[in-house]
Design a protein around this motif. Structure first.
Motif, PDB file in Angstrom:
ATOM      1  N   GLY A  11       0.813  -1.202   0.000  1.00  0.00           N
ATOM      2  CA  GLY A  11       0.000   0.000   0.000  1.00  0.00           C
ATOM      3  C   GLY A  11       0.848   1.254   0.000  1.00  0.00           C
ATOM      4  N   ALA A  12       0.200   2.370  -0.222  1.00  0.00           N
ATOM      5  CA  ALA A  12       0.885   3.659  -0.229  1.00  0.00           C
ATOM      6  C   ALA A  12      -0.125   4.744   0.109  1.00  0.00           C
ATOM      7  CB  ALA A  12       1.502   3.928  -1.597  1.00  0.00           C
ATOM      8  N   THR A  13       0.318   5.755   0.830  1.00  0.00           N
ATOM      9  CA  THR A  13      -0.568   6.856   1.183  1.00  0.00           C
ATOM     10  C   THR A  13      -0.627   7.862   0.040  1.00  0.00           C
ATOM     11  OG1 THR A  13       1.173   8.223   2.147  1.00  0.00           O
ATOM     12  CG2 THR A  13       0.069   6.643   3.612  1.00  0.00           C
ATOM     13  N   GLY A  14      -1.662   8.677   0.055  1.00  0.00           N
ATOM     14  CA  GLY A  14      -1.790   9.711  -0.955  1.00  0.00           C
ATOM     15  C   GLY A  14      -0.626  10.680  -0.931  1.00  0.00           C
ATOM     16  N   GLU A  15      -0.170  11.043   0.274  1.00  0.00           N
ATOM     17  CA  GLU A  15       0.958  11.955   0.383  1.00  0.00           C
ATOM     18  C   GLU A  15       2.225  11.344  -0.196  1.00  0.00           C
ATOM     19  OE1 GLU A  15      -1.134  11.327   2.893  1.00  0.00           O
ATOM     20  OE2 GLU A  15      -1.918  13.257   3.550  1.00  0.00           O
ATOM     21  N   LEU A  16       2.436  10.056   0.008  1.00  0.00           N
ATOM     22  CA  LEU A  16       3.607   9.385  -0.539  1.00  0.00           C
ATOM     23  C   LEU A  16       3.561   9.388  -2.058  1.00  0.00           C
ATOM     24  CD1 LEU A  16       5.804   6.846   0.680  1.00  0.00           C
ATOM     25  CD2 LEU A  16       4.438   5.903  -1.163  1.00  0.00           C
ATOM     26  N   LEU A  17       2.407   9.069  -2.612  1.00  0.00           N
ATOM     27  CA  LEU A  17       2.275   9.070  -4.058  1.00  0.00           C
ATOM     28  C   LEU A  17       2.414  10.472  -4.637  1.00  0.00           C
ATOM     29  CD1 LEU A  17      -0.646   6.530  -4.504  1.00  0.00           C
ATOM     30  CD2 LEU A  17       1.771   6.157  -4.946  1.00  0.00           C
ATOM     31  N   ASP A  18       1.818  11.469  -3.977  1.00  0.00           N
ATOM     32  CA  ASP A  18       1.930  12.851  -4.445  1.00  0.00           C
ATOM     33  C   ASP A  18       3.382  13.309  -4.448  1.00  0.00           C
ATOM     34  OD1 ASP A  18      -0.795  12.991  -4.774  1.00  0.00           O
ATOM     35  OD2 ASP A  18      -1.151  14.083  -2.906  1.00  0.00           O
ATOM     36  N   ALA A  19       4.106  13.013  -3.386  1.00  0.00           N
ATOM     37  CA  ALA A  19       5.515  13.417  -3.305  1.00  0.00           C
ATOM     38  C   ALA A  19       6.334  12.739  -4.404  1.00  0.00           C
ATOM     39  CB  ALA A  19       6.083  13.078  -1.929  1.00  0.00           C
ATOM     40  N   SER A  20       6.054  11.475  -4.672  1.00  0.00           N
ATOM     41  CA  SER A  20       6.764  10.755  -5.730  1.00  0.00           C
ATOM     42  C   SER A  20       6.497  11.377  -7.091  1.00  0.00           C
ATOM     43  CB  SER A  20       6.343   9.284  -5.753  1.00  0.00           C
ATOM     44  OG  SER A  20       6.670   8.664  -4.556  1.00  0.00           O
ATOM     45  N   LEU A  21       5.250  11.689  -7.366  1.00  0.00           N
ATOM     46  CA  LEU A  21       4.902  12.294  -8.652  1.00  0.00           C
ATOM     47  C   LEU A  21       5.469  13.706  -8.782  1.00  0.00           C
ATOM     48  CD1 LEU A  21       1.216  11.062  -8.945  1.00  0.00           C
ATOM     49  CD2 LEU A  21       3.197  10.283 -10.277  1.00  0.00           C
ATOM     50  N   LEU A  22       5.519  14.436  -7.695  1.00  0.00           N
ATOM     51  CA  LEU A  22       6.064  15.787  -7.719  1.00  0.00           C
ATOM     52  C   LEU A  22       7.541  15.782  -8.111  1.00  0.00           C
ATOM     53  CD1 LEU A  22       5.235  18.704  -7.215  1.00  0.00           C
ATOM     54  CD2 LEU A  22       5.903  18.403  -4.838  1.00  0.00           C
ATOM     55  N   GLU A  23       8.255  14.725  -7.770  1.00  0.00           N
ATOM     56  CA  GLU A  23       9.669  14.602  -8.114  1.00  0.00           C
ATOM     57  C   GLU A  23       9.895  14.543  -9.623  1.00  0.00           C
ATOM     58  OE1 GLU A  23      12.525  14.551  -6.288  1.00  0.00           O
ATOM     59  OE2 GLU A  23      11.329  15.073  -4.533  1.00  0.00           O
ATOM     60  N   LEU A  24       8.871  14.241 -10.387  1.00  0.00           N
ATOM     61  CA  LEU A  24       9.022  14.146 -11.844  1.00  0.00           C
ATOM     62  C   LEU A  24       9.104  15.512 -12.532  1.00  0.00           C
ATOM     63  CD1 LEU A  24       6.480  11.282 -12.585  1.00  0.00           C
ATOM     64  CD2 LEU A  24       8.968  11.127 -12.460  1.00  0.00           C
ATOM     65  N   PHE A  25       8.714  16.577 -11.836  1.00  0.00           N
ATOM     66  CA  PHE A  25       8.661  17.906 -12.445  1.00  0.00           C
ATOM     67  C   PHE A  25       9.909  18.711 -12.108  1.00  0.00           C
ATOM     68  CE2 PHE A  25       4.277  16.580 -12.010  1.00  0.00           C
ATOM     69  CZ  PHE A  25       3.761  16.885 -13.261  1.00  0.00           C
ATOM     70  N   ASP A  26      10.433  19.421 -13.108  1.00  0.00           N
ATOM     71  CA  ASP A  26      11.588  20.280 -12.881  1.00  0.00           C
ATOM     72  C   ASP A  26      11.219  21.494 -12.040  1.00  0.00           C
ATOM     73  OD1 ASP A  26      13.356  18.664 -14.324  1.00  0.00           O
ATOM     74  OD2 ASP A  26      12.781  19.609 -16.220  1.00  0.00           O
ATOM     75  N   ASP A  27      10.032  22.064 -12.272  1.00  0.00           N
ATOM     76  CA  ASP A  27       9.597  23.266 -11.548  1.00  0.00           C
ATOM     77  C   ASP A  27       8.433  22.910 -10.633  1.00  0.00           C
ATOM     78  OD1 ASP A  27       9.101  25.776 -10.602  1.00  0.00           O
ATOM     79  OD2 ASP A  27       8.491  26.632 -12.526  1.00  0.00           O
ATOM     80  N   ARG A  28       8.741  22.275  -9.521  1.00  0.00           N
ATOM     81  CA  ARG A  28       7.665  21.846  -8.631  1.00  0.00           C
ATOM     82  C   ARG A  28       6.981  23.014  -7.939  1.00  0.00           C
ATOM     83  NH1 ARG A  28      10.606  18.614  -3.737  1.00  0.00           N
ATOM     84  NH2 ARG A  28      10.859  20.394  -2.366  1.00  0.00           N
ATOM     85  N   THR A  29       7.663  24.166  -7.843  1.00  0.00           N
ATOM     86  CA  THR A  29       7.051  25.356  -7.254  1.00  0.00           C
ATOM     87  C   THR A  29       5.829  25.772  -8.061  1.00  0.00           C
ATOM     88  OG1 THR A  29       9.213  26.070  -6.455  1.00  0.00           O
ATOM     89  CG2 THR A  29       7.471  27.728  -6.518  1.00  0.00           C
ATOM     90  N   GLN A  30       5.944  25.750  -9.385  1.00  0.00           N
ATOM     91  CA  GLN A  30       4.824  26.118 -10.251  1.00  0.00           C
ATOM     92  C   GLN A  30       3.694  25.091 -10.158  1.00  0.00           C
ATOM     93  OE1 GLN A  30       4.173  28.906 -11.928  1.00  0.00           O
ATOM     94  NE2 GLN A  30       2.194  27.999 -12.383  1.00  0.00           N
ATOM     95  N   ILE A  31       4.039  23.833 -10.104  1.00  0.00           N
ATOM     96  CA  ILE A  31       3.028  22.772  -9.981  1.00  0.00           C
ATOM     97  C   ILE A  31       2.249  22.940  -8.671  1.00  0.00           C
ATOM     98  CG2 ILE A  31       2.643  20.279  -9.763  1.00  0.00           C
ATOM     99  CD1 ILE A  31       3.477  21.213 -12.578  1.00  0.00           C
ATOM    100  N   LEU A  32       2.961  23.165  -7.566  1.00  0.00           N
ATOM    101  CA  LEU A  32       2.295  23.354  -6.273  1.00  0.00           C
ATOM    102  C   LEU A  32       1.424  24.603  -6.277  1.00  0.00           C
ATOM    103  CD1 LEU A  32       5.081  22.347  -3.758  1.00  0.00           C
ATOM    104  CD2 LEU A  32       2.931  21.165  -4.172  1.00  0.00           C
ATOM    105  N   ALA A  33       1.906  25.677  -6.901  1.00  0.00           N
ATOM    106  CA  ALA A  33       1.114  26.907  -6.965  1.00  0.00           C
ATOM    107  C   ALA A  33      -0.184  26.672  -7.728  1.00  0.00           C
ATOM    108  CB  ALA A  33       1.923  28.023  -7.622  1.00  0.00           C
ATOM    109  N   THR A  34      -0.116  25.942  -8.824  1.00  0.00           N
ATOM    110  CA  THR A  34      -1.305  25.643  -9.623  1.00  0.00           C
ATOM    111  C   THR A  34      -2.299  24.796  -8.830  1.00  0.00           C
ATOM    112  OG1 THR A  34      -0.018  25.753 -11.660  1.00  0.00           O
ATOM    113  CG2 THR A  34      -2.130  24.587 -11.769  1.00  0.00           C
TER     114      THR A  34
END
Length: 76
Positions: A11-34
């Motif tokens: 199993g995996a928590t939503g936060e764990l999956l979100d953090a993993s997916l966020l690592e795929l983006f070069d500009d995570r600041t923009q992704i989080l802002a959106t």
């Protein structure tokens, strides 16, 4: 190129999956802002860098506004 491998046999928590997916983006600041624009004022998502046993990682914190807990937000 970054790779992501999911091995969720236990199993995996939503936060764990979100953090993993966020690592795929070069500009995570923009992704989080959106994302935060779309979920305001219901919640705020924050990402933090951590180092555990010499391994770099990301944690996600979701702060839910207590007055808005019964609402559901759909990102589209």
């Amino acid at each position: 190129m970054k790779s992501l491998y999911f091995d969720c046999a236990m199993g995996a928590t939503g936060e764990l999956l979100d953090a993993s997916l966020l690592e795929l983006f070069d500009d995570r600041t923009q992704i989080l802002a959106t994302i935060n624009e779309k979920i305001a004022p219901f919640a705020v998502i924050q990402a933090n860098n951590i180092v555990t046993a010499g391994i770099n990682g990301t944690t996600i914190t979701v702060d839910v506004n207590p007055e808005e807990r019964n609402h559901h937000v759909h990102l589209s």
